[in-house]
Scaffold this active site. Structure first.
Site, mmCIF file in Angstrom:
data_model
loop_
_atom_site.group_PDB
_atom_site.id
_atom_site.type_symbol
_atom_site.label_atom_id
_atom_site.label_comp_id
_atom_site.label_asym_id
_atom_site.label_seq_id
_atom_site.Cartn_x
_atom_site.Cartn_y
_atom_site.Cartn_z
ATOM 1 N N LYS A 48 5.124 8.941 -8.244
ATOM 2 C CA LYS A 48 5.794 9.975 -7.433
ATOM 3 C C LYS A 48 7.289 10.064 -7.748
ATOM 4 C CE LYS A 48 4.841 9.019 -3.029
ATOM 5 N NZ LYS A 48 4.169 7.715 -3.107
ATOM 6 N N ASP A 80 -1.598 -0.261 -4.344
ATOM 7 C CA ASP A 80 -3.008 -0.086 -3.991
ATOM 8 C C ASP A 80 -3.904 -0.632 -5.099
ATOM 9 O OD1 ASP A 80 -1.363 2.105 -2.707
ATOM 10 O OD2 ASP A 80 -3.227 2.249 -1.578
ATOM 11 N N LYS A 88 0.835 -1.200 0.000
ATOM 12 C CA LYS A 88 0.000 0.000 0.000
ATOM 13 C C LYS A 88 0.881 1.266 0.000
ATOM 14 C CE LYS A 88 -3.271 2.101 3.184
ATOM 15 N NZ LYS A 88 -2.514 3.341 3.165
HETATM 16 P P1 ADP Z 1 6.034 3.925 0.281
HETATM 17 O O1 ADP Z 1 7.172 3.822 -0.643
HETATM 18 O O2 ADP Z 1 5.385 2.616 0.570
HETATM 19 O O3 ADP Z 1 5.017 4.944 -0.158
HETATM 20 P P2 ADP Z 1 7.967 5.077 2.104
HETATM 21 O O4 ADP Z 1 9.053 4.073 2.048
HETATM 22 O O5 ADP Z 1 8.146 6.341 1.321
HETATM 23 O O6 ADP Z 1 6.572 4.425 1.709
HETATM 24 O O7 ADP Z 1 7.720 5.396 3.654
HETATM 25 C C1 ADP Z 1 6.734 6.321 4.095
HETATM 26 C C2 ADP Z 1 7.237 7.007 5.359
HETATM 27 O O8 ADP Z 1 7.327 6.049 6.421
HETATM 28 C C3 ADP Z 1 8.623 7.608 5.202
HETATM 29 O O9 ADP Z 1 8.655 8.867 5.805
HETATM 30 C C4 ADP Z 1 9.542 6.610 5.923
HETATM 31 O O10 ADP Z 1 10.664 7.223 6.488
HETATM 32 C C5 ADP Z 1 8.617 6.077 7.010
HETATM 33 N N1 ADP Z 1 8.985 4.710 7.410
HETATM 34 C C6 ADP Z 1 9.044 3.611 6.625
HETATM 35 N N2 ADP Z 1 9.429 2.526 7.337
HETATM 36 C C7 ADP Z 1 9.619 2.952 8.612
HETATM 37 C C8 ADP Z 1 10.045 2.316 9.841
HETATM 38 N N3 ADP Z 1 10.319 1.022 9.896
HETATM 39 N N4 ADP Z 1 10.150 3.092 10.952
HETATM 40 C C9 ADP Z 1 9.874 4.413 10.924
HETATM 41 N N5 ADP Z 1 9.485 5.069 9.806
HETATM 42 C C10 ADP Z 1 9.347 4.356 8.663
HETATM 43 MG MG MG Z 2 7.473 4.780 -2.443
#
Ligand code: ADP
Ligand code: MG
Ligand code: SF4
Length: 286
Positions: free
Chosen positions: A40, A126, A9
């Protein structure tokens, strides 16, 4: 070449997980390519130390003949970073965009020229529509992992992706490697995700703690593997790399590399930054 697609997601932590996995695998001596498949185009942000690289679709809009040098950029530990990109906001189909970007990479002979050992697709999960489901197919990926927390909506997305794989199993789709638990610290989180894994006939391959280190490193535009190598989160990404390599029957460090990630990554941040700078000094191409 091992091709891995990581789904989940939006906002669940796919890009963070994939970037850290890429960093560990690269530090273990593998040539790794990370392809962001989210409109993005922010998948490789921390690997690139905050530098926004042009997406394949942006390049195609700007020039008739984009080159590999334009599209592929070397990030931390030499990871080959690519962003597929998306349509101009408000127009077009993002799924179609992913397909177009893949076609462009193939036309540029990206895989033959750069010869990655491991390709990681970071895919928004998603919607498992035509475009975003492409990496699920056998001709694109060998194995699929899904990142989830114990939150209902992320488990729901994980279940949808697993069902798509199951439905198309007979049509040579990728195998399901399992779930990556990225904790949000909801009550009984491990038990909730374990029961989802049971339902889907799979397992939890790594358990990443919710960690302030992840956030702090992101602020510094670093992977945790680079910025906080001794942290519990970095160890969890090391364990994920073990699981991924074991599943594929690959050695935990590529022949000729003396240490595993713990040894190589356990250098102070400043040295890690110097190592990263050296990797960048090699220029955008191998
Ligand atoms: P996605 O790629 O699934 O959209 P992201 O990797 O960009 O999600 O992560 C979304 C947010 O959550 C970021 O700000 C990231 O730093 C934070 N995040 C992801 N994993 C963790 C974790 N294990 N602990 C704390 N923050 C996390
Ligand atoms: Mg991402
Ligand atoms: Fe395109 Fe997928 Fe959206 Fe359909 S669901 S318009 S294929 S991105």
């Amino acid at each position: 070449m091992l091709r891995i697609a990581v789904y989940g997601k939006g906002g669940i932590g796919k890009s963070t997980t994939v970037s850290n996995l890429a960093a560990v695998l690269a530090l273990r001596g593998y040539t790794v390519m990370q392809i962001g498949c989210d409109p993005k185009a922010d998948s490789t942000y921390v690997l690139m130390h905050g530098e926004r690289i042009p997406s394949v679709l942006d390049l195609m809009r700007k020039t008739a003949n984009p080159t590999l040098e334009d599209a592929v950029h070397r990030g931390f530990a030499g990871v080959l970073c690519v962003e597929a990109g998306g349509p101009t906001p408000g127009t077009g189909c993002a799924g179609r965009g992913v397909i177009t970007a893949f076609e462009q990479l193939a036309a540029l002979h990206a895989y033959e020229e750069l010869a990655p050992d491991i390709v990681l697709y970071d895919v928004l999960g998603d919607v498992v529509c035509g475009g975003f489901s492409l990496p699920l197919r056998g001709e694109r990926s060998d194995v699929v992992y899904v990142v989830t927390s114990g939150e209902m909506m992320s488990m729901y997305a994980a279940s949808n992706i697993a069902q798509a794989l199951e439905r198309f199993k007979a049509r040579d789709y990728a195998r399901f490697g399992g779930l990556v638990l990225n904790r949000r610290d909801v009550a009984d989180e491990r038990a909730l995700v374990e029961s989802l894994a049971d339902e889907l006939g799979t397992g939890i391959v790594a358990d990443v703690p919710r960690s302030a280190d992840v956030h702090a490193c992101e602020q510094e535009t670093l992977t945790v593997v680079e910025g906080a190598p001794a942290s519990a989160a970095a160890r969890a990404y090391g364990a994920l790399a073990d699981a991924v390599l074991d599943e594929a029957g690959l050695p935990r460090a590529k022949a000729g590399i003396a240490g595993g990630p713990s040894e190589k990554a356990a250098v102070p941040t400043s040295n890690a930054k110097a190592a990263a700078a050296a990797a960048f000094a090699g220029g955008p191409k191998a």
